[in-house]
Write an enzyme that holds these catalytic residues in place. Structure first.
Site, PDB file in Angstrom:
ATOM      1  N   ILE A  43      87.011 -35.345 -12.556  1.00 41.25           N
ATOM      2  CA  ILE A  43      87.315 -35.140 -11.332  1.00 41.25           C
ATOM      3  C   ILE A  43      86.151 -34.185 -10.982  1.00 41.25           C
ATOM      4  CG2 ILE A  43      89.207 -33.238 -11.306  1.00 41.25           C
ATOM      5  CD1 ILE A  43      89.062 -35.831  -8.381  1.00 41.25           C
ATOM      6  N   GLY A  59      83.272 -33.823 -12.106  1.00 44.17           N
ATOM      7  CA  GLY A  59      81.794 -34.264 -12.506  1.00 44.17           C
ATOM      8  C   GLY A  59      81.233 -34.998 -11.219  1.00 44.17           C
ATOM      9  N   ASP A 116      94.002 -34.239 -20.797  1.00 43.67           N
ATOM     10  CA  ASP A 116      92.860 -34.390 -21.663  1.00 43.67           C
ATOM     11  C   ASP A 116      92.914 -35.881 -22.090  1.00 43.67           C
ATOM     12  OD1 ASP A 116      90.920 -34.085 -23.713  1.00 43.67           O
ATOM     13  OD2 ASP A 116      90.966 -31.739 -23.356  1.00 43.67           O
ATOM     14  N   LEU A 117      91.510 -36.272 -22.124  1.00 45.14           N
ATOM     15  CA  LEU A 117      91.380 -37.683 -22.733  1.00 45.14           C
ATOM     16  C   LEU A 117      91.402 -37.686 -24.275  1.00 45.14           C
ATOM     17  CD1 LEU A 117      88.499 -38.846 -20.295  1.00 45.14           C
ATOM     18  CD2 LEU A 117      90.683 -39.973 -20.496  1.00 45.14           C
ATOM     19  N   SER A 167      79.332 -37.310 -21.274  1.00 43.70           N
ATOM     20  CA  SER A 167      78.228 -38.159 -20.502  1.00 43.70           C
ATOM     21  C   SER A 167      76.951 -38.136 -20.884  1.00 43.70           C
ATOM     22  CB  SER A 167      78.691 -38.202 -19.007  1.00 43.70           C
ATOM     23  OG  SER A 167      78.099 -37.084 -18.495  1.00 43.70           O
ATOM     24  N   SER A 204      78.632 -48.234 -18.507  1.00 45.42           N
ATOM     25  CA  SER A 204      77.109 -47.708 -18.523  1.00 45.42           C
ATOM     26  C   SER A 204      75.965 -48.778 -18.820  1.00 45.42           C
ATOM     27  CB  SER A 204      77.028 -46.423 -19.060  1.00 45.42           C
ATOM     28  OG  SER A 204      75.841 -46.044 -19.200  1.00 45.42           O
ATOM     29  N   GLU A 251      73.674 -47.822 -20.291  1.00 43.67           N
ATOM     30  CA  GLU A 251      73.312 -47.420 -21.688  1.00 43.67           C
ATOM     31  C   GLU A 251      73.690 -48.436 -22.530  1.00 43.67           C
ATOM     32  OE1 GLU A 251      71.361 -44.797 -22.835  1.00 43.67           O
ATOM     33  OE2 GLU A 251      70.551 -44.268 -20.805  1.00 43.67           O
ATOM     34  N   TYR A 299      76.471 -42.298 -27.308  1.00 46.71           N
ATOM     35  CA  TYR A 299      77.048 -42.559 -25.997  1.00 46.71           C
ATOM     36  C   TYR A 299      77.236 -43.985 -25.665  1.00 46.71           C
ATOM     37  CZ  TYR A 299      77.238 -42.539 -20.791  1.00 46.71           C
ATOM     38  OH  TYR A 299      77.656 -42.853 -19.593  1.00 46.71           O
ATOM     39  N   ARG A 318      74.591 -33.917  -9.400  1.00 39.37           N
ATOM     40  CA  ARG A 318      74.220 -34.394 -10.819  1.00 39.37           C
ATOM     41  C   ARG A 318      74.124 -32.879 -11.699  1.00 39.37           C
ATOM     42  NH1 ARG A 318      74.776 -38.131 -14.286  1.00 39.37           N
ATOM     43  NH2 ARG A 318      72.733 -39.398 -14.849  1.00 39.37           N
TER      44      ARG A 318
HETATM   45  P1  NAP Z   1      79.708 -35.993 -15.439  1.00 36.11           P
HETATM   46  O1  NAP Z   1      79.156 -35.250 -14.106  1.00 36.11           O
HETATM   47  O2  NAP Z   1      79.093 -35.485 -16.550  1.00 36.11           O
HETATM   48  O3  NAP Z   1      81.136 -35.607 -15.407  1.00 36.11           O
HETATM   49  C1  NAP Z   1      82.089 -35.956 -16.493  1.00 36.11           C
HETATM   50  C2  NAP Z   1      83.624 -35.466 -16.261  1.00 36.11           C
HETATM   51  O4  NAP Z   1      84.193 -35.617 -17.712  1.00 36.11           O
HETATM   52  C3  NAP Z   1      83.827 -33.991 -15.898  1.00 36.11           C
HETATM   53  O5  NAP Z   1      84.526 -33.691 -15.005  1.00 36.11           O
HETATM   54  C4  NAP Z   1      84.366 -33.369 -17.296  1.00 36.11           C
HETATM   55  O6  NAP Z   1      85.072 -32.459 -17.178  1.00 36.11           O
HETATM   56  C5  NAP Z   1      85.299 -34.599 -17.767  1.00 36.11           C
HETATM   57  N1  NAP Z   1      85.620 -34.439 -19.093  1.00 36.11           N
HETATM   58  C6  NAP Z   1      84.831 -34.386 -20.391  1.00 36.11           C
HETATM   59  N2  NAP Z   1      85.504 -34.409 -21.347  1.00 36.11           N
HETATM   60  C7  NAP Z   1      86.916 -34.606 -21.068  1.00 36.11           C
HETATM   61  C8  NAP Z   1      88.012 -34.675 -21.664  1.00 36.11           C
HETATM   62  N3  NAP Z   1      88.164 -34.497 -22.829  1.00 36.11           N
HETATM   63  N4  NAP Z   1      89.201 -35.058 -20.804  1.00 36.11           N
HETATM   64  C9  NAP Z   1      89.203 -35.165 -19.480  1.00 36.11           C
HETATM   65  N5  NAP Z   1      87.841 -35.147 -18.773  1.00 36.11           N
HETATM   66  C10 NAP Z   1      86.920 -34.851 -19.600  1.00 36.11           C
HETATM   67  O7  NAP Z   1      79.573 -37.466 -15.145  1.00 36.11           O
HETATM   68  P2  NAP Z   1      79.476 -38.413 -13.935  1.00 36.11           P
HETATM   69  O8  NAP Z   1      77.866 -38.541 -13.673  1.00 36.11           O
HETATM   70  O9  NAP Z   1      80.157 -38.096 -12.975  1.00 36.11           O
HETATM   71  O10 NAP Z   1      79.780 -39.720 -14.513  1.00 36.11           O
HETATM   72  C11 NAP Z   1      81.159 -40.240 -14.416  1.00 36.11           C
HETATM   73  C12 NAP Z   1      81.440 -41.441 -15.330  1.00 36.11           C
HETATM   74  O11 NAP Z   1      80.501 -42.264 -15.140  1.00 36.11           O
HETATM   75  C13 NAP Z   1      81.372 -40.950 -16.744  1.00 36.11           C
HETATM   76  O12 NAP Z   1      82.165 -41.662 -17.674  1.00 36.11           O
HETATM   77  C14 NAP Z   1      79.799 -41.508 -17.027  1.00 36.11           C
HETATM   78  O13 NAP Z   1      79.507 -41.590 -18.603  1.00 36.11           O
HETATM   79  C15 NAP Z   1      79.831 -42.605 -16.434  1.00 36.11           C
HETATM   80  N6  NAP Z   1      78.448 -42.923 -15.872  1.00 36.11           N
HETATM   81  C16 NAP Z   1      77.624 -42.286 -15.272  1.00 36.11           C
HETATM   82  C17 NAP Z   1      76.431 -42.741 -14.767  1.00 36.11           C
HETATM   83  C18 NAP Z   1      75.602 -41.932 -14.097  1.00 36.11           C
HETATM   84  O14 NAP Z   1      74.372 -42.054 -13.841  1.00 36.11           O
HETATM   85  N7  NAP Z   1      75.850 -40.678 -13.499  1.00 36.11           N
HETATM   86  C19 NAP Z   1      76.118 -43.950 -15.022  1.00 36.11           C
HETATM   87  C20 NAP Z   1      76.897 -44.840 -15.767  1.00 36.11           C
HETATM   88  C21 NAP Z   1      78.021 -44.516 -16.088  1.00 36.11           C
HETATM   89  P3  NAP Z   1      84.978 -30.883 -17.403  1.00 36.11           P
HETATM   90  O15 NAP Z   1      84.105 -30.504 -16.289  1.00 36.11           O
HETATM   91  O16 NAP Z   1      85.960 -30.229 -17.352  1.00 36.11           O
HETATM   92  O17 NAP Z   1      83.887 -30.708 -18.689  1.00 36.11           O
END
Ligand code: NAP
Length: 328
Positions: free
Chosen positions: A9, A11, A56-57, A82, A127, A129, A151, A186
């Site tokens: 949430i 992120g 926590d995941l 991520s 993703s 990726e 990743y 971002r």
């Molecule tokens: P992000 O800004 O890096 O956010 C990641 C989130 O995951 C943060 O809220 C973080 O919480 C949380 N997290 C990390 N470790 C955790 C754990 N152990 N338990 C629970 N939560 C945890 O990523 P985003 O850009 O919003 O992307 C959202 C999702 O889409 C991710 O899965 C990413 O891999 C995927 N994705 C993103 C993109 C892109 O271009 N943005 C593209 C494809 C897929 P904290 O803040 O507390 O660390």
């Protein structure tokens, strides 16, 4: 009032999705990890309508207890380690959270929603990726995976286990294969935001140069606000399925730099950018470009912000926020 539960949430996507679902009349719950999460205070200020639930995941009992408490209609699993670069250094942690975390979340859905006619709808954040060393251009839902980072490997597991739970247990589970999406929310560690934020800081006289890795990499970049709409649309269909969400265009880092430095009023980016091999990935993904035809046809999804609009939005935001920070 439908209830949505979002991991990740705090992120970028979690914030956009919370805003979007709230505007649709959902009661929004977000999972917050850690006993003193540094992002919690600012998050609560900005999103007073989101109810935060601990979890926590890495910890299945916490996921079960969170879902049991919320009894959600929809679960969006956005939580992950991520950042691709970090995943090379923290491969085990990335596999545990980004990969096994999906299995734990699905198990929690199965345990709380029941084994027959489970009412919970599940979205997994997959993703581009996963395509890594691409087998075809553009990439679609049937393109084979060849991840090039821990990743990407973890995301392939998360994707496959989501499909497996759908097929094995009849859970309404969808995997959105999202290509890169960006915006002012971002994280600063990601290349697009690093560029727009540093360009703003150079313009304001705070920084002098921008240190970059590979400038030849090409990505299919969209706007995060458009992409969370696709996540929601996936969970509103009669049948669960997997979808590529992308713009269908690819742009190089050099193109991003050109637009960003022009928008900041700095002219030629070459006057400010230095390359450092430290920022090169051990294995690169060179040409990601997605085919969003299925999402467009079946979900009726289209993007609203184009590449130039995205870069301008990010630079303008960073100029404003860096200027107000400098005044404080
Ligand atoms: P992000 O800004 O890096 O956010 C990641 C989130 O995951 C943060 O809220 C973080 O919480 C949380 N997290 C990390 N470790 C955790 C754990 N152990 N338990 C629970 N939560 C945890 O990523 P985003 O850009 O919003 O992307 C959202 C999702 O889409 C991710 O899965 C990413 O891999 C995927 N994705 C993103 C993109 C892109 O271009 N943005 C593209 C494809 C897929 P904290 O803040 O507390 O660390």
């Amino acid at each position: 009032m439908p209830k949505a539960f979002i991991t990740g949430i705090t992120g970028q996507d979690g914030q956009h999705l919370a805003e979007f679902l709230h505007s649709k009349g959902y009661q929004v719950f977000g999972m917050l990890k850690g006993q003193n999460n540094p992002r919690a205070i600012q998050f609560r200020d900005e999103f007073p309508y989101v109810e935060l639930v601990p979890g926590d995941l890495a910890d299945l009992p916490s996921l079960v207890s969170a879902l049991d408490q919320v009894q959600p209609d929809e679960v969006y699993n956005l939580g992950a380690i991520s950042f691709v670069a970090i995943s090379f250094n923290q491969a085990e942690l990335t596999s545990n959270i980004t990969g096994l975390g999906v299995l734990r979340m699905l198990e929690a859905v199965r345990m709380v929603g029941g084994t027959q006619n489970n009412p919970i709808r599940f979205y997994q954040a997959s993703s581009s990726e996963m395509f890594g060393q691409v087998r075809e251009i553009p990439q679609n839902e049937l393109t084979p995976f060849h991840p090039r980072s821990p990743y990407g490997c973890a995301k392939v597991f998360g994707h496959n286990i989501t499909v497996n739970y759908r097929e094995s247990y009849g859970i309404y589970a969808c995997s959105g294969i999202l290509f890169n999406h960006e915006g002012p929310r971002r994280g600063l560690e990601f290349v697009t935001r690093k560029i727009t934020n540093t360009a703003a800081r150079i313009k304001l006289g705070i920084d002098k140069e921008l240190v970059m890795g590979n400038l030849d990499a090409k990505r299919d970049w969209g706007y995060a606000g458009d992409y969370v709409r696709a996540m929601w649309l996936m969970l509103q269909q009669d049948q669960p399925d997997d979808y590529v969400v992308a713009t269908g265009e690819t742009h190089s880092i050099e193109e991003f730099l050109t637009l960003a430095f022009e928008e900041a009023g700095l002219g030629d980016w070459r006057n400010f950018v230095r390359q450092d091999p430290k920022f090169f990935r051990p294995a690169e993904v060179d040409l990601l470009i997605g085919d969003p035809t299925k999402a467009q046809k079946k979900l009726g999804w289209t993007r609203e912000v184009d590449f130039a609009g995205l870069v301008k939005m990010m630079v303008r935001h960073d100029l404003e926020s860096e200027a107000s920070r400098a005044k404080r």
